[in-house]
Structure formats: structure tokens, C-alpha cells
Design a protein around this motif. Structure first.
Motif, PDB file in Angstrom:
ATOM      1  N   ASN A  18       0.856  -1.186   0.000  1.00  0.00           N
ATOM      2  CA  ASN A  18       0.000   0.000   0.000  1.00  0.00           C
ATOM      3  C   ASN A  18       0.888   1.229   0.000  1.00  0.00           C
ATOM      4  O   ASN A  18       1.419   1.627   1.030  1.00  0.00           O
ATOM      5  N   ILE A  19       1.079   1.826  -1.169  1.00  0.00           N
ATOM      6  CA  ILE A  19       1.974   2.970  -1.297  1.00  0.00           C
ATOM      7  C   ILE A  19       1.392   3.945  -2.308  1.00  0.00           C
ATOM      8  O   ILE A  19       0.878   3.548  -3.353  1.00  0.00           O
ATOM      9  N   ARG A  20       1.452   5.218  -1.965  1.00  0.00           N
ATOM     10  CA  ARG A  20       1.040   6.277  -2.886  1.00  0.00           C
ATOM     11  C   ARG A  20       1.860   7.526  -2.579  1.00  0.00           C
ATOM     12  O   ARG A  20       2.484   7.631  -1.520  1.00  0.00           O
ATOM     13  N   VAL A  52       5.571  13.705  -0.544  1.00  0.00           N
ATOM     14  CA  VAL A  52       5.079  12.816   0.507  1.00  0.00           C
ATOM     15  C   VAL A  52       4.848  11.436  -0.093  1.00  0.00           C
ATOM     16  O   VAL A  52       4.219  11.312  -1.147  1.00  0.00           O
ATOM     17  N   ILE A  53       5.370  10.421   0.586  1.00  0.00           N
ATOM     18  CA  ILE A  53       5.151   9.032   0.173  1.00  0.00           C
ATOM     19  C   ILE A  53       4.505   8.298   1.345  1.00  0.00           C
ATOM     20  O   ILE A  53       5.084   8.205   2.427  1.00  0.00           O
ATOM     21  N   GLU A  54       3.307   7.797   1.114  1.00  0.00           N
ATOM     22  CA  GLU A  54       2.572   7.059   2.137  1.00  0.00           C
ATOM     23  C   GLU A  54       2.810   5.569   1.923  1.00  0.00           C
ATOM     24  O   GLU A  54       2.424   5.008   0.888  1.00  0.00           O
ATOM     25  N   HIS A  55       3.448   4.940   2.891  1.00  0.00           N
ATOM     26  CA  HIS A  55       3.807   3.529   2.837  1.00  0.00           C
ATOM     27  C   HIS A  55       3.219   2.873   4.079  1.00  0.00           C
ATOM     28  O   HIS A  55       3.059   3.515   5.120  1.00  0.00           O
ATOM     29  N   GLU A  56       2.919   1.598   3.992  1.00  0.00           N
ATOM     30  CA  GLU A  56       2.293   0.940   5.142  1.00  0.00           C
ATOM     31  C   GLU A  56       3.212   0.889   6.357  1.00  0.00           C
ATOM     32  O   GLU A  56       2.748   0.713   7.487  1.00  0.00           O
ATOM     33  N   GLN A  57       4.514   1.104   6.177  1.00  0.00           N
ATOM     34  CA  GLN A  57       5.444   1.114   7.303  1.00  0.00           C
ATOM     35  C   GLN A  57       5.815   2.522   7.771  1.00  0.00           C
ATOM     36  O   GLN A  57       6.590   2.662   8.719  1.00  0.00           O
ATOM     37  N   GLY A  58       5.275   3.560   7.138  1.00  0.00           N
ATOM     38  CA  GLY A  58       5.583   4.907   7.594  1.00  0.00           C
ATOM     39  C   GLY A  58       5.204   5.960   6.575  1.00  0.00           C
ATOM     40  O   GLY A  58       4.887   5.658   5.418  1.00  0.00           O
ATOM     41  N   LEU A  59       5.237   7.197   7.019  1.00  0.00           N
ATOM     42  CA  LEU A  59       4.957   8.346   6.167  1.00  0.00           C
ATOM     43  C   LEU A  59       6.284   9.048   5.896  1.00  0.00           C
ATOM     44  O   LEU A  59       6.948   9.520   6.817  1.00  0.00           O
ATOM     45  N   ASP A 108       2.993  13.221  12.149  1.00  0.00           N
ATOM     46  CA  ASP A 108       2.712  11.935  11.511  1.00  0.00           C
ATOM     47  C   ASP A 108       3.865  11.458  10.639  1.00  0.00           C
ATOM     48  O   ASP A 108       3.917  10.275  10.272  1.00  0.00           O
ATOM     49  N   VAL A 109       4.778  12.345  10.292  1.00  0.00           N
ATOM     50  CA  VAL A 109       5.905  11.984   9.427  1.00  0.00           C
ATOM     51  C   VAL A 109       6.887  11.122  10.214  1.00  0.00           C
ATOM     52  O   VAL A 109       7.320  11.485  11.309  1.00  0.00           O
ATOM     53  N   THR A 110       7.243   9.966   9.650  1.00  0.00           N
ATOM     54  CA  THR A 110       8.135   9.035  10.347  1.00  0.00           C
ATOM     55  C   THR A 110       9.544   9.020   9.774  1.00  0.00           C
ATOM     56  O   THR A 110      10.490   8.671  10.478  1.00  0.00           O
ATOM     57  N   HIS A 111       9.690   9.378   8.485  1.00  0.00           N
ATOM     58  CA  HIS A 111      10.992   9.333   7.821  1.00  0.00           C
ATOM     59  C   HIS A 111      11.136  10.564   6.934  1.00  0.00           C
ATOM     60  O   HIS A 111      10.187  10.943   6.224  1.00  0.00           O
ATOM     61  N   LEU A 178      14.756   1.576   1.809  1.00  0.00           N
ATOM     62  CA  LEU A 178      14.288   2.214   3.038  1.00  0.00           C
ATOM     63  C   LEU A 178      13.507   1.274   3.931  1.00  0.00           C
ATOM     64  O   LEU A 178      13.721   1.249   5.145  1.00  0.00           O
ATOM     65  N   PHE A 179      12.594   0.498   3.359  1.00  0.00           N
ATOM     66  CA  PHE A 179      11.752  -0.389   4.169  1.00  0.00           C
ATOM     67  C   PHE A 179      12.022  -1.870   3.902  1.00  0.00           C
ATOM     68  O   PHE A 179      11.315  -2.726   4.426  1.00  0.00           O
ATOM     69  N   GLY A 180      13.011  -2.172   3.076  1.00  0.00           N
ATOM     70  CA  GLY A 180      13.388  -3.555   2.842  1.00  0.00           C
ATOM     71  C   GLY A 180      12.467  -4.321   1.925  1.00  0.00           C
ATOM     72  O   GLY A 180      12.577  -5.549   1.827  1.00  0.00           O
TER      73      GLY A 180
END
Length: 274
Positions: A18-20, A52-59, A108-111, A178-180
Motif C-alpha cells: 500500500n503505497i502512494r 510525501v510518500i505514504e507507505h504501510e510502514q511509515g509516512l 505523523d511523518v516518520t521518515h 528504506l523499508f526492505g
């Protein structure tokens, strides 16, 4: 064969993630194109954006744009320097307000992936103290002591003691996942600065390369030509070649951050890509 297979596996994994992504609206700078690409002509109004990249492991943020105060009044940052008359913006283009339009808050930003340390990319770092930060090799040291020829491209206030105490990771490898899962790969593309970074983003429908300032306008890609302010012209040209090879290998689209034509092709600010 192994390399091709690994790439295909990573791409398949990323496609199921899930990425956008969105490019954020931003203030603009009116500048002579010759300051961006050797041999370019005319005046161009360039965006000064973040993504902004929304990924299931972080924003994830790729860059943070200029100091948000320039959206209120560039003189608050640049005083009587030439940049004050070159920059135009509105309060709605502040990065925190752009995040709000997507339903997010700065916390909300994680990275945060910092393409490089020039002021039009690092001005909003201070807004995200909770995040993990990524910079290229030698980049933070470069920002601490730029030479006189490029000192005007930095804003020392962007790298306060508080910001330098954030959770920083130096990306030492040529490519860092980044997220493997292959969805966001950070690529070291030096030349504009020692630690310049680009990012390959594998979305469900397409692959996109965020170029940072590896190139500034399309002419740099077409002509294999440098920015006059690049740190190392040889490295810069090698990184342009690297970008084109990555584009072709991944069937990806380049998104040149400062080229308004690319923003038109990608549908403009806040257009969702997935």
C-alpha cells in the motif's frame, strides 16, 4: 540473471504494498535558466517542493522545501538578499499546511529523506523532530563548511543544534532500501553536492524517480550537462548517466523537482500517484 531476478522480486513485492505519493505545492523562484544548466537560456519560474510518500510502514518526506516563513514573506528569511525578490509564495504553500490538505500533521511523518542540504530542500527539517532522517555520505559535513562559491545556497539556521540532534542516518551504500521491500530505494547520486540523493519509488501503477538536484531542468538530462554551482562536474555527469540508466532499467519516469514541465506532466501539486 540473479540481479534481474532480485529486481523483479523487489518490484513484485512493492506492487503489492500500500503505497502512494504526492508532490506538494510550494513557493516558486524566478531565476535565469543558465544558473541551473550550463547553456540553458531564458528565465524560468521553478517550484521549490517536497514530496510525501505514504507507505504501510511509515509516512515519508523526500525533502522539506524552504523555510516555511518564505511563504509568508521571503524577507523574513533573506532580508535584503536577492532571493527576497526572486521568491513568491502564499501561506497555503507552507509544508505543514500542505500536509494538512492530505489529512496529516507534521508529527505523523516518520521518515525524512534529505536529497541534499541546500536551503530550498532543508528549510522545514525542524518541523519533524520525531522522524528518522537520512542524508548522503559527507553531506552534513559539507553543509557545515561550504566554500564561498556556494555559501549563498545554504541557510545555516536550517541546521541548528536542535536539528543536528535529531535521529540522523548517513546512507553509505550506493543504494539503500528504506523499508526492505523494494518500494522506496534511495540512490547516492553525487555531483551537485557530495551526498546528493535521489529516490526510486515503485508505485502500483508506475515507477518514479525523484531526482532531487541531481538535475534541475530537462536540458540537463538531454545534454548531459551540469549546474554551474555543482560541487564536482565529473561526478555530476556520472550521476546523470546513472539516473538515465536507472530510468531505463526500471521503466521509470523522472520527476525533476525544479522543472515546471515535469509538474505539468505529473498532474500538478497534490495529485495522487498510486
Amino acid at each position: 540473471m540473479l540481479e534481474t531476478s532480485a529486481r523483479a522480486t523487489a518490484a513484485h513485492t512493492a506492487r503489492s504494498t500500500n503505497i502512494r505519493m504526492w508532490g506538494l505545492d510550494s513557493p516558486k523562484m524566478t531565476i535565469d535558466a543558465a544558473h541551473l544548466v550550463v547553456g540553458a537560456e531564458g528565465t524560468v519560474q521553478i517550484p521549490l517542493p517536497a514530496y510525501v510518500i505514504e507507505h504501510e510502514q511509515g509516512l515519508v518526506l523526500f525533502d522539506t522545501g524552504m523555510d516555511p516563513r518564505v511563504c509568508e514573506d521571503p524577507a523574513l528569511v533573506y532580508g535584503d538578499r536577492p532571493e527576497t525578490s526572486m521568491i513568491s509564495g502564499t501561506p497555503e504553500q507552507r509544508i505543514d499546511r500542505q500536509l494538512a490538505k492530505l489529512g496529516y500533521r507534521p508529527e505523523d511523518v516518520t521518515h525524512v529523506v534529505l536529497s541534499h542540504t541546500h536551503a530550498d530542500h532543508s528549510g522545514g527539517l525542524y518541523l519533524f523532530p520525531q522522524a528518522k532522517f537520512y542524508a548522503g555520505p559527507g553531506e552534513l559535513q559539507w553543509a557545515a563548511g561550504p566554500g564561498p562559491a556556494t555559501a549563498h545556497l545554504f541557510n545555516p539556521g536550517d541546521f541548528s543544534d536542535e536539528v543536528m540532534d535529531f535521529n540522523w542516518t548517513t546512507v553509505q551504500a550506493p543504494v539503500f532500501d528504506l523499508f526492505g521491500d523494494g518500494a522506496i530505494q534511495i540512490h547516492h547520486t553525487p555531483g551537485h553536492t557530495p551526498g546528493e540523493l535521489s529516490a526510486l519509488v515503485r508505485l502500483p501503477s508506475q515507477n518514479v524517480i525523484l531526482t532531487g538536484d541531481t538535475v534541475h531542468l530537462r536540458e540537463a538530462v538531454e545534454w548531459d550537462e551540469v549546474d554551474p554551482s555543482d560541487w564536482d562536474y565529473g561526478e555530476a555527469r556520472a550521476s546523470i548517466t546513472k539516473l538515465k540508466e536507472l530510468r531505463d532499467a526500471e521503466n521509470a519516469r523522472l520527476w525533476i523537482a525544479h522543472d515546471p514541465r515535469d509538474w505539468e506532466d505529473f498532474g500538478g501539486a497534490l495529485r495522487e500517484l498510486s
